[in-house]
Write a protein that holds these residues in place. Structure first.
Motif, PDB file in Angstrom:
ATOM      1  N   THR A  91       0.887  -1.162  -0.181  1.00 38.98           N
ATOM      2  CA  THR A  91       0.029  -0.201   0.109  1.00 38.98           C
ATOM      3  C   THR A  91       0.918   1.198  -0.074  1.00 38.98           C
ATOM      4  OG1 THR A  91      -0.151  -0.316   2.225  1.00 38.98           O
ATOM      5  CG2 THR A  91      -1.909  -0.643   1.151  1.00 38.98           C
ATOM      6  N   ASP A  92       0.474   2.152  -0.659  1.00 33.77           N
ATOM      7  CA  ASP A  92       1.260   3.480  -0.778  1.00 33.77           C
ATOM      8  C   ASP A  92       0.694   4.353   0.288  1.00 33.77           C
ATOM      9  OD1 ASP A  92       1.925   6.178  -3.059  1.00 33.77           O
ATOM     10  OD2 ASP A  92       2.899   5.576  -1.351  1.00 33.77           O
ATOM     11  N   SER A  93       1.535   5.263   1.048  1.00 36.65           N
ATOM     12  CA  SER A  93       1.239   5.874   2.275  1.00 36.65           C
ATOM     13  C   SER A  93       0.165   7.037   2.113  1.00 36.65           C
ATOM     14  CB  SER A  93       2.577   6.604   2.541  1.00 36.65           C
ATOM     15  OG  SER A  93       3.046   7.405   1.708  1.00 36.65           O
ATOM     16  N   PHE A 145       5.025   7.497   4.986  1.00 38.07           N
ATOM     17  CA  PHE A 145       4.550   8.956   4.543  1.00 38.07           C
ATOM     18  C   PHE A 145       5.515  10.085   3.983  1.00 38.07           C
ATOM     19  CE2 PHE A 145       0.546  11.452   4.281  1.00 38.07           C
ATOM     20  CZ  PHE A 145       0.809  12.442   4.718  1.00 38.07           C
ATOM     21  N   ASP A 146       5.448  10.403   2.890  1.00 38.52           N
ATOM     22  CA  ASP A 146       6.251  11.364   2.231  1.00 38.52           C
ATOM     23  C   ASP A 146       5.763  12.471   1.572  1.00 38.52           C
ATOM     24  OD1 ASP A 146       5.273   9.563   0.170  1.00 38.52           O
ATOM     25  OD2 ASP A 146       6.826   9.862  -1.036  1.00 38.52           O
ATOM     26  N   GLU A 147       6.552  13.388   1.097  1.00 38.81           N
ATOM     27  CA  GLU A 147       5.862  14.437   0.183  1.00 38.81           C
ATOM     28  C   GLU A 147       6.674  13.877  -1.219  1.00 38.81           C
ATOM     29  OE1 GLU A 147       6.895  18.802   0.574  1.00 38.81           O
ATOM     30  OE2 GLU A 147       5.700  19.074  -1.177  1.00 38.81           O
ATOM     31  N   GLY A 215      11.195   7.632  -4.831  1.00 41.01           N
ATOM     32  CA  GLY A 215       9.901   8.482  -5.158  1.00 41.01           C
ATOM     33  C   GLY A 215      10.383   9.734  -5.892  1.00 41.01           C
ATOM     34  N   GLY A 216       9.442  10.717  -5.941  1.00 42.96           N
ATOM     35  CA  GLY A 216       9.630  11.893  -6.590  1.00 42.96           C
ATOM     36  C   GLY A 216       9.872  12.036  -8.211  1.00 42.96           C
ATOM     37  N   LEU A 217       9.675  10.709  -8.908  1.00 37.99           N
ATOM     38  CA  LEU A 217      10.030  10.659 -10.193  1.00 37.99           C
ATOM     39  C   LEU A 217       8.795  10.361 -10.921  1.00 37.99           C
ATOM     40  CD1 LEU A 217      13.546   8.714 -10.181  1.00 37.99           C
ATOM     41  CD2 LEU A 217      12.935  11.122 -10.672  1.00 37.99           C
TER      42      LEU A 217
HETATM   43  C1  NEZ Z   1      -2.047   2.156  -5.781  1.00 43.45           C
HETATM   44  C2  NEZ Z   1      -0.882   2.967  -6.105  1.00 43.45           C
HETATM   45  C3  NEZ Z   1      -0.793   3.893  -7.125  1.00 43.45           C
HETATM   46  C4  NEZ Z   1       0.260   4.623  -7.344  1.00 43.45           C
HETATM   47  C5  NEZ Z   1       1.183   4.563  -6.429  1.00 43.45           C
HETATM   48  C6  NEZ Z   1       2.597   5.265  -6.676  1.00 43.45           C
HETATM   49  C7  NEZ Z   1       2.463   6.691  -6.321  1.00 43.45           C
HETATM   50  C8  NEZ Z   1       3.637   7.584  -6.644  1.00 43.45           C
HETATM   51  C9  NEZ Z   1       3.935   8.030  -7.921  1.00 43.45           C
HETATM   52  N1  NEZ Z   1       3.305   7.679  -8.902  1.00 43.45           N
HETATM   53  C10 NEZ Z   1       4.358   8.233 -10.093  1.00 43.45           C
HETATM   54  N2  NEZ Z   1       5.311   8.929  -9.453  1.00 43.45           N
HETATM   55  C11 NEZ Z   1       5.071   8.944  -7.860  1.00 43.45           C
HETATM   56  C12 NEZ Z   1       5.954   9.245  -6.964  1.00 43.45           C
HETATM   57  C13 NEZ Z   1       5.400   8.792  -5.739  1.00 43.45           C
HETATM   58  C14 NEZ Z   1       6.100   9.182  -4.396  1.00 43.45           C
HETATM   59  O1  NEZ Z   1       7.183  10.084  -4.420  1.00 43.45           O
HETATM   60  N3  NEZ Z   1       5.653   8.752  -3.416  1.00 43.45           N
HETATM   61  C15 NEZ Z   1       4.743   8.137  -3.171  1.00 43.45           C
HETATM   62  N4  NEZ Z   1       4.359   7.948  -1.924  1.00 43.45           N
HETATM   63  N5  NEZ Z   1       3.898   7.628  -4.023  1.00 43.45           N
HETATM   64  C16 NEZ Z   1       4.370   7.950  -5.436  1.00 43.45           C
HETATM   65  C17 NEZ Z   1       1.524   3.716  -5.484  1.00 43.45           C
HETATM   66  C18 NEZ Z   1       0.242   2.692  -5.193  1.00 43.45           C
END
Ligand code: NEZ
Ligand code: ZN
Length: 371
Positions: A91-93, A145-147, A215-217
């Motif tokens: 899961t993403d945060s 949990f990030d920005e 992240g951040g890309l």
């Molecule tokens: C269900 C699900 C959908 C999408 C994601 C990834 C979503 C996603 C990014 N998507 C494109 N670039 C992204 C960068 C980051 C990031 O820097 N941090 C986080 N937490 N998520 C990112 C995770 C889970």
């Protein structure tokens, strides 16, 4: 407990083959992870997703926090039971989705306040709340949990944001108790600035996470910058831990990610482009809903042995889109998910047989990419 086993390093690139052991099974890497944002891989049953070769799926703290809410999923016995998917879940945060979906969000050291994109209600997410929600969901891999800073952004903005994300990562780690069943990954930030990427990676590695995400890309930056930053960043991540590149999209980005040392990649594309009638095939993209296929009785992709390609024609799929039949989305989603899982399987075998770069060249030529 999450364990990563490095099986083979490619000689001429940073590509590698490994295995990630989780409580819900072993993930063979490199792996592509279908996205199931609201506890479903859109239009697919979990059995279909499994039969297509998917090993792990992704879900979203932000969406599930708003609907149905972590309490309901906890009462259901967790996300695996709730959605009847018994393989690994990541899961993403929620931080990324707050910035990409919600309105008038406000960041402070404490966390982020925002208005729900669903009903406009005032909401709050923080490192502690995000960890608690992911704990209720019961996913095997959870994200700090990030920005995810916007692109472009000034050096000062990125430096301030990255340092706060590092402080948030520490708060996540201190707050996370269920470490035996849920592996918390740190997320490297730092924008497109190499010195900030180095600092972010070193600060996170010093906290010793079981895995790391870059992240951040995939935030709108040009491909050459993304690849350059990615290649620079992975050198600061430990070899004996999994690396996850967040948000890659098309097959060429999957090749670049693997070539520069990434083990895991998520991608919303297979189901998203399926819904607007596009298929990724061995000869490039096919806009299946296009009228030109009205009387084309060949299969979607003659080099594919998926259920869709074995049983239906372009003419039939185009007809389904033309009359807005739900089966259209399902048939293309089946093909697109299979295409990417098969691609990652082929990439994995190419690394094992020391022919990764040859396979990349072969795929680029057939798909129509310029190298
Ligand atoms: C269900 C699900 C959908 C999408 C994601 C990834 C979503 C996603 C990014 N998507 C494109 N670039 C992204 C960068 C980051 C990031 O820097 N941090 C986080 N937490 N998520 C990112 C995770 C889970
Ligand atoms: Zn197919």
């Amino acid at each position: 407990m999450l364990e990563y086993k490095l099986i083979k390093k490619s000689k001429d690139t940073k590509a590698r083959v490994g295995e990630i052991k989780t409580n819900h099974g072993i993930i063979k890497t490199p792996v592509f992870m279908p996205v199931g944002t609201r506890a479903t891989v859109k239009t697919m049953t979990p059995e279909e997703v499994k039969d297509l070769g998917a090993q792990i799926i992704l879900s979203n703290t932000y969406h599930l926090f708003l609907r149905p809410g972590p309490e309901i999923i906890e009462k259901a016995g967790g996300l695996h039971k709730f959605m009847n998917w018994h393989g690994p879940i990541l899961t993403d945060s929620g931080g990324f989705q707050v910035f990409s979906l919600s309105a008038n969000r406000k960041i402070t050291e404490e966390g982020v306040t925002f208005r729900s994109h669903i009903d406009g209600s005032k909401q709050f997410l923080s490192p502690e709340v995000s960890i608690d929600v992911q704990n209720s969901l019961g996913s095997d891999i959870i994200m700090a949990f990030d920005e995810c800073a916007p692109y472009p952004a000034t050096y000062e903005y990125i430096e301030h944001s990255m340092n706060r994300t590092t402080r948030w990562a520490k708060r996540c780690k201190d707050h996370h108790k269920n470490t035996d069943n849920q592996a918390l990954f740190g997320i490297v930030q730092g924008g497109m600035y190499k010195d900030l990427r180095k600092k972010s990676a070193e600060d996170l590695v010093a906290m010793d996470f079981p895995g790391y995400a870059v992240g951040g890309l995939s935030v709108g930056e040009p491909k050459d910058i993304m690849v350059d930053i990615l290649d620079y960043t992975t050198d600061f991540l430990p070899e004996d831990k999994p690396r996850y590149l967040m948000g890659v999209g098309t097959p060429d980005y999957l090749f670049e990610a693997v070539e520069h040392g990434i083990d895991m990649a998520d991608c919303v594309l297979p189901t998203r482009i399926a819904r607007n009638g596009t298929a990724m095939t061995s000869v490039g993209r096919v806009i299946a809903k296009n009228g030109k296929y009205k009387e084309d009785f060949t299969s979607l992709d003659e080099n594919c042995d998926c259920y869709t390609c074995k049983n239906y024609t372009k003419a039939y799929i185009r007809h389904l889109f033309n009359v807005n039949e739900i089966l259209a989305y399902r048939l293309l989603s089946i093909h697109n998910i299979y295409f990417l899982t098969k691609l990652m399987e082929n990439i994995r075998n190419a690394i094992l047989e020391d022919r990764f770069l040859e396979y990349k060249k072969e795929f680029y030529e057939s798909y129509g990419y310029e190298d």
